[in-house]
Design a protein around this motif. Structure first.
Motif: not given
Ligand code: DQQ
Length: 573
Positions: A357-363
């Protein structure tokens, strides 16, 4: 085979064949049922477009790979019955991940190093374009060991025959390793120091371990001094998976990639809870340590690929389309006796592309695009307001096998309910607040595999809450009314939805409905839930699909598209 008298057998049948909410450690073993051939193969619950062999039991995906234009899919398979046992590596091939041709089993117990089982493992493509399988064998002392196998004939495009050299096993449980908790080797990756590396799942007391091995020649492997990673309180780590994801875009990267712009994923399947979890983090290659980011829990309570019935998953890098693909097993949730009656058990979830994800926190996960080739007749609903308490039927297609995509528009959030900070477990919250429990914004979503009067329905829905930190999304599967058949295990599942609801004002949902499975992708694949359900009225043409809203606030169907799904060629059936 163990023999039992009639009374003992009845007791076993009643006690162990009811999958009644209880968590099963490892695979339940029903020796009396292991080799009962399928008398008939029941079609009522057989899926149409999910991966299944023609009959019998399947579990973990094994060794998926793309090789010379062909997708290979291996799977734990019982050739003789519909419960776990007699395990071999079933093997199917495909050019599109959708239409499958079954070939003969690739690995079956035949040598001392696997005489008691050919369990899960992975494929690696070695330099020179040479595929190799590493798998867990169970030896005469019931010790778990790791073995290697090579294709007999590289010019056979289907790689039908595999050879297991006599120098196996290539990894033994040495004094420091628990021989009954040492299994499921990953795909290996090559380091700049000229060593191959891989991890094997294990445990020490209650600590889950990803034990690391290194090798210069892929045949002689040495256990590293410390595991790649471990976490206390998580128990046995089955089917570990470790791979890089790009920090930008949707393209996948090869398992051996290392460097800037990558994050790593470590996934483990927890034998104790039968759920999986993953963390995102950093791989420090020089010291062979994986350090999870602090953004999600590393104790089994954090991120999951799927908050439902999805286990023993494994990814591979698809060199053809430059994507990483995830396979996962979805077990039955009826009883073992039902499975023997059906003549089959277990399906694989639709293969999913996976990226960060663009937020880098999840897939993010999304069904592979090829599945769309099965879309047939289509119906749509546009700009339709669904008032509080209203139910809207989506008709015109056969919804017992359908692909449904819907976007909800949330014009106002005035009636949103406050979030209670005591709610830490999304599944429990979904259990408390099922589809019929009225709310502020939500529950709204789909009623899949529903009978006309909705006596049967599997609800897939969202609820939204407000907290001092912002809005919180919850996604649930509520199959409590999925069948009028008594006594079935019908767990509610739930996960948080990490998306900026206020900014988007929209929430999307996609559900793949396939007779006994509902596989859902919330918020464009940020939260996924799979349920196995067994309707007895909502079957074939009697299955209905509805949109519902039991929230106080109206919601709008901005756009809904539903396709009837056609049948691919599935292993000869
Ligand atoms: N299934 C395999 C094991 C693995 C387990 C045996 C996970 O190798 O640990 O069928 O479902």
């Amino acid at each position: 085979m163990v023999t039992m008298n009639r009374v003992a057998w009845l007791v076993v049948a009643v006690l162990c064949c009811l999958r009644n909410g209880a968590v099963e450690g490892f695979h339940a073993v029903y020796e009396e049922l292991m080799s009962v051939p399928a008398a008939v193969v029941d079609n009522q619950y057989r899926t149409v477009f999910h991966f299944q062999p023609p009959r019998n039991w399947i579990n973990d995906p094994n060794g998926p790979m793309y090789y010379n234009g062909i997708y290979h899919f291996f799977y734990q398979y019982n050739p003789y019955g519909a419960v776990w046992g007699n395990i071999v590596w079933g093997h199917s091939v495909s050019t599109d991940l959708i239409n499958w041709i079954a070939v003969e089993p690739a690995l079956y117990p035949s040598k001392p190093f696997d005489v008691n089982g050919c369990w899960s493992g992975s494929a690696t493509i070695l330099p020179g374009n040479k595929p190799v399988i590493l798998y867990t064998g169970v030896d005469p002392k019931n010790r778990q060991v790791q073995n290697i196998a090579f294709p007999k004939n590289l010019s056979d495009p289907y790689l039908r025959e595999w050879v297991k050299p006599d120098y196996n096993p290539i990894m033994d449980p040495d004094s420091g390793v628990n021989a009954s908790a040492f299994r499921d080797p990953t795909t290996a990756w090559y380091g700049s120091d000229g060593h191959w590396r891989l991890v094997v799942g294990s445990k020490r007391k209650h600590r889950g371990l990803a034990i690391m091995y290194r090798s210069k020649d892929f045949i002689h492997w040495i256990k590293a001094k410390h595991p790649l990673h471990s976490a206390n309180g998580t128990g046995m780590w089955e089917c570990p998976d470790f791979y890089p994801v790009s920090m930008e875009g949707k393209l996948g990267v090869d398992t051996a990639e290392y460097g800037n712009g990558l994050k790593y994923v470590l996934k483990n399947s927890l034998d104790v809870t039968r759920y999986e979890y993953y963390t995102l983090g950093t791989y420090l290659r020089d010291i062979d340590r994986y350090i999870p980011d602090g953004t999600s829990a590393d104790d089994g309570s954090g991120l999951r690929y799927d908050y439902g019935n999805f286990y023993a998953s494994k990814t591979f890098y698809d060199e053809g389309k430059k994507r990483r693909i995830l396979w996962g097993w979805s077990n039955e949730s009826d009883s073992s006796l039902d499975d023997v009656g059906k003549g089959w058990a277990g399906i694989e979830a639709i293969p999913r592309a996976v990226w960060l994800d663009t937020n880098g926190r999840q897939l993010i996960q999304w069904p592979v695009e090829e599945i769309e080739t099965l879309r047939g007749k289509q119906v749509s609903v546009m700009n339709k307001n669904v008032k509080s308490g209203e139910v809207v039927e989506v008709s015109g297609i056969m919804t017992s096998q359908a692909d449904v995509e819907v976007t909800f528009q949330l014009s106002t959030l005035d009636k949103i309910e406050p979030f209670d900070s005591m709610w830490t477990d999304p599944q429990k919250l979904c259990e408390q607040k099922g589809a019929d429990v009225t709310g502020g914004v939500g529950p709204f979503g789909l009623l899949a595999l529903a009978s006309a009067n909705r006596e049967e329905q599997t609800a897939v829905f969202f609820r939204l809450y407000s907290s001092p930190k912002g809005y919180i999304g919850l996604m649930c599967h509520d199959p409590s009314r999925s069948t009028v058949r008594p006594g079935l295990y019908k767990p509610t599942f739930g996960g948080w939805v990490d998306v900026d609801i206020k900014k988007n004002g929209m929430l999307s949902l996609r559900s793949l409905i396939d007779r006994s499975v509902v596989e859902s992708f919330g918020a464009e694949g940020r939260t996924c839930i799979t349920s196995r359900v067994y309707p007895s009225v909502a079957v074939d043409g009697d299955a209905h699909l509805f949109v519902f809203n039991n929230g106080a606030e109206d919601v709008k169907i901005s756009e809904l598209k539903a396709w009837e799904m056609m049948k691919p060629s599935m292993n000869g059936i």
